[in-house]
Design an enzyme around this catalytic site. Structure first.
Site, PDB file in Angstrom:
ATOM      1  N   CYS A  78      39.560  40.688  48.474  1.00 37.60           N
ATOM      2  CA  CYS A  78      39.517  40.856  47.014  1.00 37.60           C
ATOM      3  C   CYS A  78      39.507  39.497  46.344  1.00 37.60           C
ATOM      4  O   CYS A  78      38.518  38.777  46.423  1.00 37.60           O
ATOM      5  CB  CYS A  78      40.655  41.724  46.507  1.00 37.60           C
ATOM      6  SG  CYS A  78      42.286  41.050  46.825  1.00 37.60           S
ATOM      7  N   SER A  79      40.609  39.124  45.709  1.00 36.45           N
ATOM      8  CA  SER A  79      40.577  37.889  44.932  1.00 36.45           C
ATOM      9  C   SER A  79      41.927  37.186  44.939  1.00 36.45           C
ATOM     10  O   SER A  79      42.291  36.557  43.955  1.00 36.45           O
ATOM     11  CB  SER A  79      40.161  38.208  43.499  1.00 36.45           C
ATOM     12  OG  SER A  79      41.064  39.153  42.952  1.00 36.45           O
ATOM     13  N   CYS A  80      42.713  37.288  46.029  1.00 33.44           N
ATOM     14  CA  CYS A  80      43.991  36.593  46.098  1.00 33.44           C
ATOM     15  C   CYS A  80      43.730  35.099  45.889  1.00 33.44           C
ATOM     16  O   CYS A  80      42.813  34.538  46.489  1.00 33.44           O
ATOM     17  CB  CYS A  80      44.675  36.841  47.435  1.00 33.44           C
ATOM     18  SG  CYS A  80      45.093  38.586  47.693  1.00 33.44           S
ATOM     19  N   CYS A 140      39.249  34.858  49.613  1.00 33.90           N
ATOM     20  CA  CYS A 140      39.985  36.086  49.917  1.00 33.90           C
ATOM     21  C   CYS A 140      38.907  37.091  50.273  1.00 33.90           C
ATOM     22  O   CYS A 140      38.152  37.520  49.411  1.00 33.90           O
ATOM     23  CB  CYS A 140      40.808  36.584  48.727  1.00 33.90           C
ATOM     24  SG  CYS A 140      41.550  38.189  49.088  1.00 33.90           S
TER      25      CYS A 140
HETATM   26 FE    FE Z   1      43.043  39.503  48.134  1.00 31.53          FE
END
Ligand code: FE
Length: 203
Positions: free
Chosen positions: A107-109, A104
């Site tokens: 971010c951190s999906c 991602c």
């Molecule tokens: Fe994300």
């Protein structure tokens, strides 16, 4: 439309959780080491177990695999692993010719319904920034060297669309049951930063 519309909420939640943890630790109500242990369990053991079940079933059940590649959200949901409303899952099949890996970039999906909590490196800036630009060197750092004729595909996850890699079934597993196969499937193989090793260890 911004695919990553929930980022500010994630950051806000993150801050609130940190504040809460600090306060609870300060008051002596929780042991930070115990919390780390719980997080570690969800990051490395409990979470990825669901994804490993999905992979092992796909390896042993051609009908399920077909469904999984066509409609991962429904196929995975049929096993009881359900994510956020409105978040779709897509499964990417790794083959001898194509290697898929996920990130991602913003971010951190992460497909948490099948993989649990993302590892720290997945959320790190270097991984997010570099994977798209130079996937092969990044994969080398994970110990994965791909032949030059293998096509590398990098997939950028969003809040609405998350990816699970279906790794190649390793050699030497023909006689193994679905349950035995589950134990072979690693979290990183479902992100795409490693392959599933043969049980003999000589992949
Ligand atoms: Fe994300």
């Amino acid at each position: 439309m911004d695919d990553h519309h929930d980022h500010s909420h994630l950051a806000d939640t993150d801050l609130r959780v940190r504040a809460l943890e600090s306060l609870l630790a300060e008051k002596g109500l929780v042991d930070p080491a115990a919390l780390d242990e719980i997080v570690d369990r969800y990051e490395n053991k409990v979470g990825p177990r669901n994804g490993a079940r999905v992979v092992a079933k796909a390896w042993t059940d051609p009908e399920f695999k077909k469904w999984l590649l066509e409609d991962a959200t429904a196929a995975i949901g049929s096993l009881g692993y359900v994510g956020t409303q409105g978040a779709d899952l897509v499964v990417l099949e790794n083959t001898a010719d194509v290697h898929n890996v996920t990130v991602c970039t913003l971010c951190s999906c992460y497909p948490w319904s099948v993989l649990g909590l993302p590892p720290a490196w997945y959320k790190s800036f270097p991984y997010r920034a570099r994977l798209v630009k130079e996937p092969r060197p990044v994969l080398e750092e994970f110990g994965l060297t791909l032949a030059s004729d293998v096509e590398v595909r990098v997939w950028d996850s969003t809040a609405e669309l998350r990816y699970l890699v279906l790794p190649e079934r390793p050699a030497g597993t023909d006689g193994m049951s679905e349950d035995e196969l589950v134990d072979l499937v690693t979290r990183n193989s479902m992100i795409g930063t490693e392959k599933v090793a043969s049980p003999a260890g000589d992949a």
